[in-house]
Design a protein around this motif. Sequence first.
Motif, PDB file in Angstrom:
ATOM      1  N   PHE A  29      -4.527   8.668  -3.813  1.00  0.00           N
ATOM      2  CA  PHE A  29      -3.577   7.723  -3.046  1.00  0.00           C
ATOM      3  C   PHE A  29      -2.733   6.702  -3.110  1.00  0.00           C
ATOM      4  O   PHE A  29      -3.064   5.961  -4.078  1.00  0.00           O
ATOM      5  CB  PHE A  29      -4.785   7.228  -2.441  1.00  0.00           C
ATOM      6  N   ASP A  30      -2.102   6.823  -2.546  1.00  0.00           N
ATOM      7  CA  ASP A  30      -0.515   5.626  -2.275  1.00  0.00           C
ATOM      8  C   ASP A  30      -0.835   4.887  -1.472  1.00  0.00           C
ATOM      9  O   ASP A  30      -1.269   5.350  -0.509  1.00  0.00           O
ATOM     10  CB  ASP A  30       0.877   5.985  -2.465  1.00  0.00           C
ATOM     11  N   ASP A  31      -1.308   3.355  -1.679  1.00  0.00           N
ATOM     12  CA  ASP A  31      -1.382   1.822  -1.113  1.00  0.00           C
ATOM     13  C   ASP A  31      -2.326   2.773  -0.041  1.00  0.00           C
ATOM     14  O   ASP A  31      -1.956   2.343   1.234  1.00  0.00           O
ATOM     15  CB  ASP A  31       0.184   1.464  -0.339  1.00  0.00           C
ATOM     16  N   VAL A  32      -3.359   2.963  -0.092  1.00  0.00           N
ATOM     17  CA  VAL A  32      -4.766   2.941   0.777  1.00  0.00           C
ATOM     18  C   VAL A  32      -5.820   1.523   0.377  1.00  0.00           C
ATOM     19  O   VAL A  32      -5.736   1.298  -0.240  1.00  0.00           O
ATOM     20  CB  VAL A  32      -5.269   4.000   0.474  1.00  0.00           C
ATOM     21  N   ASP A  33      -5.100   0.824   1.873  1.00  0.00           N
ATOM     22  CA  ASP A  33      -5.827  -0.254   1.607  1.00  0.00           C
ATOM     23  C   ASP A  33      -7.051  -0.557   2.037  1.00  0.00           C
ATOM     24  O   ASP A  33      -8.697  -0.826   1.464  1.00  0.00           O
ATOM     25  CB  ASP A  33      -4.785  -1.394   3.064  1.00  0.00           C
ATOM     26  N   ASP A  34      -7.573   0.061   2.344  1.00  0.00           N
ATOM     27  CA  ASP A  34      -9.052   0.467   4.043  1.00  0.00           C
ATOM     28  C   ASP A  34      -9.366   1.515   4.600  1.00  0.00           C
ATOM     29  O   ASP A  34      -8.340   2.650   4.476  1.00  0.00           O
ATOM     30  CB  ASP A  34      -9.287  -0.694   4.864  1.00  0.00           C
ATOM     31  N   PHE A  35     -10.347   2.159   3.903  1.00  0.00           N
ATOM     32  CA  PHE A  35     -10.918   3.653   4.701  1.00  0.00           C
ATOM     33  C   PHE A  35     -12.447   3.327   5.069  1.00  0.00           C
ATOM     34  O   PHE A  35     -12.548   3.139   4.216  1.00  0.00           O
ATOM     35  CB  PHE A  35     -10.674   4.868   3.119  1.00  0.00           C
ATOM     36  N   GLU A  36     -12.293   4.075   6.246  1.00  0.00           N
ATOM     37  CA  GLU A  36     -13.586   3.924   6.826  1.00  0.00           C
ATOM     38  C   GLU A  36     -14.073   5.178   7.130  1.00  0.00           C
ATOM     39  O   GLU A  36     -13.287   6.051   8.033  1.00  0.00           O
ATOM     40  CB  GLU A  36     -13.753   3.246   7.986  1.00  0.00           C
ATOM     41  N   LEU A  37     -15.238   6.190   7.317  1.00  0.00           N
ATOM     42  CA  LEU A  37     -15.571   6.882   6.923  1.00  0.00           C
ATOM     43  C   LEU A  37     -17.376   7.406   8.570  1.00  0.00           C
ATOM     44  O   LEU A  37     -17.997   6.131   8.048  1.00  0.00           O
ATOM     45  CB  LEU A  37     -15.951   7.387   5.837  1.00  0.00           C
TER      46      LEU A  37
END
Length: 90
Positions: A29-37
């Motif tokens: 992944f390029d430039d993933v700041d925040d991830f919510e599942l």
Amino acid sequence: MHRLVRISPFDSNARRHTSFASVSSYPIFDDVDDFELDENDIRIDTYRASGAGGQHVNKTDSAVRMTHIPTNIVVACQNERSSLRTGPWP
């Protein structure tokens, strides 16, 4: 992960040899700041052995499958235990 036990054709004493192979795949992944599942988007199914069997039948889960409902991506893990299998358990 795959385990292969065989009689080596290169061994003059005809001994059993064990080989292992493993493949891992990871997304980049390029430039993933925040991830919510969202847990409501995940369905978890567990499976147990059925029928006549030994002391652990219908007592322990032997497989699990997780499905991400919006994308229909499925991941699964299953452990196999068989009395027909030869060699020691890993």
